[in-house]
Each structure stands twice: as structure tokens, then as C-alpha cells.
Design a protein around this motif. Structure first.
Motif, short mmCIF file in Angstrom:
data_model
loop_
_atom_site.label_atom_id
_atom_site.label_comp_id
_atom_site.label_asym_id
_atom_site.label_seq_id
_atom_site.Cartn_x
_atom_site.Cartn_y
_atom_site.Cartn_z
N ALA A 101 1.17 -0.68 0.16
CA ALA A 101 0.13 -0.02 0.11
C ALA A 101 0.86 1.31 0.27
O ALA A 101 1.50 1.17 0.83
N GLY A 102 0.29 2.51 -0.37
CA GLY A 102 0.78 3.31 -1.10
C GLY A 102 2.43 3.82 -1.44
O GLY A 102 2.80 4.27 -1.55
N GLN B 81 -4.47 -2.07 2.63
CA GLN B 81 -3.52 -1.12 3.49
C GLN B 81 -3.57 -1.73 5.24
O GLN B 81 -2.36 -1.59 5.45
N SER B 82 -4.64 -2.67 5.69
CA SER B 82 -3.96 -3.46 6.99
C SER B 82 -3.21 -4.90 6.68
O SER B 82 -2.76 -5.56 7.59
N GLY B 83 -3.26 -5.54 4.88
CA GLY B 83 -1.63 -6.38 5.38
C GLY B 83 -2.70 -7.16 5.21
O GLY B 83 -1.74 -8.43 4.95
N ASP B 84 -3.97 -7.30 4.46
CA ASP B 84 -5.04 -8.60 4.96
C ASP B 84 -5.10 -9.27 3.58
O ASP B 84 -6.24 -9.02 2.72
N LEU C 291 -8.09 -9.98 -1.74
CA LEU C 291 -8.51 -11.00 -3.63
C LEU C 291 -9.65 -11.57 -3.09
O LEU C 291 -10.75 -11.10 -4.03
N VAL C 292 -10.09 -11.35 -2.38
CA VAL C 292 -11.86 -11.58 -2.14
C VAL C 292 -12.83 -10.32 -2.56
O VAL C 292 -13.67 -9.93 -2.92
#
Length: 461
Positions: free
Chosen positions: A86-87, A146-149, A154-155
């Protein structure tokens, strides 16, 4: 029929000279009215055909295609953004926002230019609703990113991609097809109507000229007067007007053909190619982003790539280029880019052939880089494949697709300029006939009257 003609001839022979003169005058006036009606009807029909092509269907078709490439561009940028932490890909974020802005503007433009009712309204409504849902799913994917999940990314992105593939892009195609089908139908009808109108104009003009010439012959034989200046002037005006009208309608029809069959057909193929290229670019990024469905995205990419340009029988960019420059048919070369190259024999518009060949060669360069990306990924070099996919330097994928877009736009602009010029010229060709036609036929009618009045007075004195 012969009996009717015989009876008519006997009736005419019973008429005296003043009656024949008056009858001829009324016949001339009837012929001028017929010419007036056929001419005004013909030019208005021609003008309507130009309006249909230039102002009704074509803008809606181009808007639909631009909507499609805006949607596909949004999706490609989202996939590119999610490929790296992210970013890190601010260019993709900016690209997404730009494409979204264009999509919103074009949806408004499409809604403002509804011409064919629900055929256009329904796909526009589908796009409006679908775009909102797509944006919501994209935002979910971004939040998870952003949270790394990764799994949730993907879902959410798969849900967004499904809306893109099953709602937004098909609705844009539906809008395009509705307008393009109407364009082809109306163009075919108007082309036939134009020929029919010209036929009736020529027939009515010839009838008028025959009547005027017949008058001259009658006066010469019956009254021993060789020339009647007024009738000569009326005949000259009829000749000139008929020639001018015929030339104007033929010129307008030729400009309409130029705009539709040369310029717009190429514009349509080019815009289709551009939109599909955006969508294929998204599939390339999806291939790297979602390994579970990598084969599905690879097949989608290949299918779309073949719709732009499919080469068989050992064809290469080099031998296709050589054949096109020599105006030779290229068997085994299909797709939208092939359609454009086939539609420009002899480099019909200056610079178009070079621009179209550049569009084709830059696309094939992009395809070659895509193959490198897949080879890297299959060799376990995912990060190198991602770097090549997202890179905007010469020899990298984003650079290559940008080169294609520029070449494609250049070719499109050449055709757009020709299209606009042909539409304007075609409209100008039939402008002013509502004024000139009444003036011309009135002049003919008055000159005929002035030419016959002295003869009629001879019998009334």
C-alpha cells in the motif's frame, strides 16, 4: 394503354392555340411544383442522414466505447495498485481517479444523448448502478490492502472484478451495439433513400426541361417564331438548377459514405481495440495478483489479445507491414487492428497508414513483453515479473501499453478529423436549398408566363 394515348391525342388536337398555350403554361407550373417538392424532400432526407450519423448515433457509440476503456482503465489501475504494498504505486492511484472521473463524465454525456429510448437507457442505468457497487468493492480491497490482509484483498477485488466483467463492460458493449445497429440500419436506409430521391429529382427536372423545350418547338412551328427569350432563360435556369442540385446531392452522399465507411468504421475499430487493450492490461495484472485464478486470467488476456490482432500462417509484424504498404491482402491476419489496416487501402488519409502500422507494432511489442512477464512468473520470479508489469521505462509493460495508446489515439484523431470534415461538408452541400429552390422554380414559372403572355394577347386582341 394505346387506346388511352389515342384518345388523349384526339382531345389535344381538338384544342385551339390559346387553349394549348394555357395548357402548356399550367403543365410547366405543375412540373416546377414537382421539382420543388422532390428537391426539398431529397435535400431534407440527405440532411437527416447526416444528422443521424454525425449527431445522433456516432457520439453515443464513441461515448460507449470511451466508457468501456474508462472502466477497464480503472480496473487495470486498481490491480496494479494492489500488486505492491500500500502506498507504493501512486501512479496507479492517480490513474484510477482519472479514469473514474472520465467514466462519471461520460455517463452523464451518454444520459444526455439518449436517442433510441430503452435500448440506451437500460444499459446506462446498469452502468450507473454497477459503477457504485464496483467502487464500494474496490474501496474494501484498498482498506484490506492497507491493513495487510491479503486474503480479504483478493476476496473484495474478485467481487469488484466480477462487477466489472459481468455488468460494467457488458453494459458499455450493449450501449455501443444499440447505437451501432441503429446506425447501420439508418445508414443503409438513408443511402437507398438518397439514391431514390436523386432519381425523382432528375426525373422531375427532365420533365420540366422537356416541357420547356417542347414549348419552344411548338411556338416555332405554330407561330413561326424561332426563339422565345423568356422560355430560353427558363430552360437555362432549369438546366443549371438540375445540374447544381444533382452535383450537390451526389457530393453530400459521397461525403456521407466517406464519413461512415472510411472514417467512422476505422474509428469504431480503433476504439474497440483501445477498450479491449485496457481490459487485457487488467487481466495481465490480475494474472500476477491472484495466483489461484491465474490460468483463467491468462486465457482472458489471450482471448482479448487475439481480438485486437491475431497472426496465423507464420505471419510477422515485418511481413504484414510490407504487405500493407504494398496494398496487398494479408490472409490469416484478423482483429480490430487488422480491420483498420484493411480499411485504408492506398493510405487513403494522409498519415493514417503510418499511424495504424505504429499502433499494430506497438501492440505486438506489448504482447512480447507480456510473454516475458509470464515466463518470469512461471520461473518463480514473481517480483521481477511484477516489476516488468508495472514498469514505465522503455522495454517494460506500462511503457509499451502507453506507446500503443498514443499510436492508437493518433490514428483515431486522423480519422476523426476526416469524419468531422466530411460531415460538415456533406451538410454544407445541401444547405440553403429551402431558399434557392423556391427562387429557381418561381423564376422558371414567371419566365414561362412572361414568354407566353404576348402570344396569348395576340389571340385576345
Amino acid at each position: 394503354m394505346s387506346k388511352i394515348i389515342s384518345i388523349s391525342s384526339q382531345a389535344i388536337r381538338k384544342l385551339n392555340t390559346p387553349q394549348l398555350l394555357k395548357g402548356g403554361l399550367y403543365l410547366t407550373w405543375s412540373a416546377t411544383i414537382l421539382l420543388l417538392i422532390t428537391t426539398i424532400s431529397g435535400v431534407q432526407g440527405q440532411r437527416q442522414a447526416i444528422k443521424t450519423l454525425g449527431k445522433d448515433s456516432t457520439p453515443s457509440i464513441v461515448t460507449a466505447q470511451r466508457l468501456k476503456d474508462a472502466f477497464a482503465g480503472m480496473d487495470a489501475n486498481v490491480a496494479n495498485e494492489l500488486l505492491v504494498p500500500a502506498g507504493q504505486n501512486t501512479d496507479a492511484v492517480k490513474g484510477y481517479e482519472e479514469r473514474y472521473q472520465k467514466a462519471a463524465e461520460r455517463l452523464v454525456a451518454a444520459a444526455e444523448n439518449i436517442t433510441y429510448g430503452d435500448k440506451e437507457r437500460k444499459p446506462i442505468e446498469s452502468m450507473q448502478l454497477g459503477l457504485g457497487n464496483y467502487i464500494a468493492k474496490v474501496q474494501q480491497a484498498r482498506d484490506f490492502h492497507q491493513s495487510g490482509d491479503t486474503n480479504s484483498v483478493l476476496v473484495a477485488y474478485r467481487a469488484a472484478a466480477e462487477i466489472m466483467d459481468k455488468t460494467l463492460l457488458p453494459a458499455a458493449d450493449e450501449l455501443d451495439e444499440a447505437n451501432f445497429a441503429e446506425l447501420k440500419r439508418s445508414y443503409s436506409e438513408e443511402k437507398f433513400a438518397s439514391g431514390r430521391s436523386l432519381f425523382f429529382i432528375v426525373i422531375s427536372g427532365v420533365i420540366l426541361i422537356v416541357v420547356l423545350v417542347g414549348f419552344q418547338v411548338f411556338l416555332s412551328r405554330r407561330m413561326r417564331r424561332t426563339l422565345n427569350p423568356y422560355l430560353l432563360a427558363a430552360t437555362a435556369i432549369a438546366f443549371i438548377f438540375l445540374g447544381y442540385t444533382t452535383k450537390a446531392i451526389l457530393s453530400s452522399a459521397n461525403n456521407l459514405t466517406l464519413a461512415k465507411e472510411r472514417a467512422f468504421d476505422s474509428m469504431h475499430a480503433l476504439r474497440q481495440a483501445r477498450a479491449i487493450a485496457y481490459s487485457a492490461d487488467a487481466d495481465q495484472s490480475r494474472y500476477l495478483l491472484d495466483p489461484t485464478f491465474a490460468s483463467k486470467h491468462e486465457l482472458a488476456f489471450m482471448e482479448k489479445a487475439s481480438r485486437l490482432a491475431k497472426l496465423t500462417d507464420g505471419l510477422t509484424v515485418e511481413n504484414i507491414t510490407a504487405a500493407v504498404k504494398q496494398d496487398k491482402d494479408v490472409k490469416g491476419f484478423t482483429g480490430f487492428l487488422a480491420d483498420e489496416l484493411v480499411n485504408i487501402p492506398g493510405n487513403f488519409f494522409p498519415g493514417e497508414q503510418e499511424a495504424a502500422l505504429a499502433s499494430f507494432s506497438t501492440w505486438e511489442n506489448y504482447i512480447a513483453i507480456d510473454q516475458q512477464i509470464r515466463q518470469l512468473n512461471q520461473s518463480g520470479k514473481l517480483q521481477e515479473a511484477i516489476a516488468l508489469c508495472l514498469g514505465d521505462k522503455p522495454g517494460q509493460s506500462n511503457w509499451a501499453i502507453d506507446q500503443f495508446k498514443k499510436a492508437n489515439q493518433n490514428t483515431f484523431d486522423i480519422n476523426q478529423a476526416v469524419f468531422d470534415k466530411a460531415i460538415k461538408q456533406g451538410d454544407d452541400d445541401v444547405t440553403g436549398f429551402e431558399i434557392t429552390t423556391p427562387i429557381a422554380v418561381s423564376a422558371i414559372a414567371l419566365l414561362t408566363l412572361f414568354g407566353l403572355l404576348p402570344r396569348l394577347k395576340e389571340y385576345s386582341s
